[in-house]
Design an enzyme around this catalytic site. Structure first.
Site, PDB file in Angstrom:
ATOM      1  CG  HIS A  53      41.764  36.626  34.270  1.00 59.16           C
ATOM      2  ND1 HIS A  53      41.260  35.432  33.808  1.00 59.16           N
ATOM      3  CD2 HIS A  53      42.901  36.837  33.587  1.00 59.16           C
ATOM      4  CE1 HIS A  53      42.082  34.923  32.906  1.00 59.16           C
ATOM      5  NE2 HIS A  53      43.085  35.764  32.760  1.00 59.16           N
ATOM      6  CB  ILE A  59      38.088  33.251  31.988  1.00 54.66           C
ATOM      7  CG1 ILE A  59      36.955  33.472  30.988  1.00 54.66           C
ATOM      8  CG2 ILE A  59      38.895  32.006  31.623  1.00 54.66           C
ATOM      9  CD1 ILE A  59      37.434  33.771  29.584  1.00 54.66           C
ATOM     10  N   GLY A  62      44.738  30.563  33.747  1.00 55.55           N
ATOM     11  CA  GLY A  62      45.458  29.309  33.547  1.00 55.55           C
ATOM     12  C   GLY A  62      46.518  29.045  34.607  1.00 55.55           C
ATOM     13  CB  VAL A  63      49.088  31.172  36.292  1.00 60.98           C
ATOM     14  CG1 VAL A  63      49.888  31.521  35.066  1.00 60.98           C
ATOM     15  CG2 VAL A  63      48.237  32.340  36.739  1.00 60.98           C
ATOM     16  CD  GLU A  67      50.077  27.159  43.350  1.00 60.38           C
ATOM     17  OE1 GLU A  67      50.202  26.794  44.547  1.00 60.38           O
ATOM     18  OE2 GLU A  67      51.049  27.251  42.569  1.00 60.38           O
TER      19      GLU A  67
END
Length: 149
Positions: A53, A59, A62-63, A67
């Site tokens: 990623h 990067i 987002g998840v 978290e």
């Protein structure tokens, strides 16, 4: 005046059940019991998510930023409720108004600000934002339930 408390990585490991590679905070500072906290996450290139990623342009997903908000909130909850809450599972119930304003990359230090919005029994709701270099990079309202409280 509210006394501010800090929690280091060893204490985090006692307080929540998350472990590598899913432990996403390094310490929690400026804890105002029952009110707010700031989690710190040092983003490093050797984390497993960066192999995919994205190759050549890492990067922070987002998840995983969301978290990190939840884990910071969990430390605030445990610090507020005391030893009886240590190691208990916290389940997400909702994520609202999530916004990602700027990519988080290796070398960044995330300051994860969580503030209790409300509490009803075992359900807690938080306003959260993540800052890098004092710039907001992500924000969300999250709700979670601590199991067994």
């Amino acid at each position: 005046m509210t006394e501010l408390v800090s929690v280091d990585i060893q204490r985090i490991l006692e307080m929540i059940p998350h472990r590598y590679p899913f432990l996403l905070i390094d310490k929690v500072v400026d804890i105002a019991i029952g009110e707010s906290a700031v989690g710190i996450k040092n983003v490093t290139m050797n984390e497993p998510q960066f192999t995919g990623h994205f190759p050549g342009q890492p990067i922070m997903p987002g998840v995983l930023i969301i978290e990190s908000m939840a884990q910071t909130a969990a430390i605030l909850v445990v610090q507020t409720l005391g030893e009886d809450a240590e190691g208990k599972l916290v389940y997400f119930m909702s994520i609202d108004n999530a916004r990602f304003r700027k990519p988080v990359v290796p070398g960044d230090v995330m300051h994860i600000h969580v503030k209790k919005k409300q509490r009803r029994g075992p359900v807690w709701k938080f306003e959260s934002e993540v800052r890098v270099n004092d710039q907001v990079v992500a924000e969300a309202t999250i709700a979670a339930m601590i199991r067994g409280s």
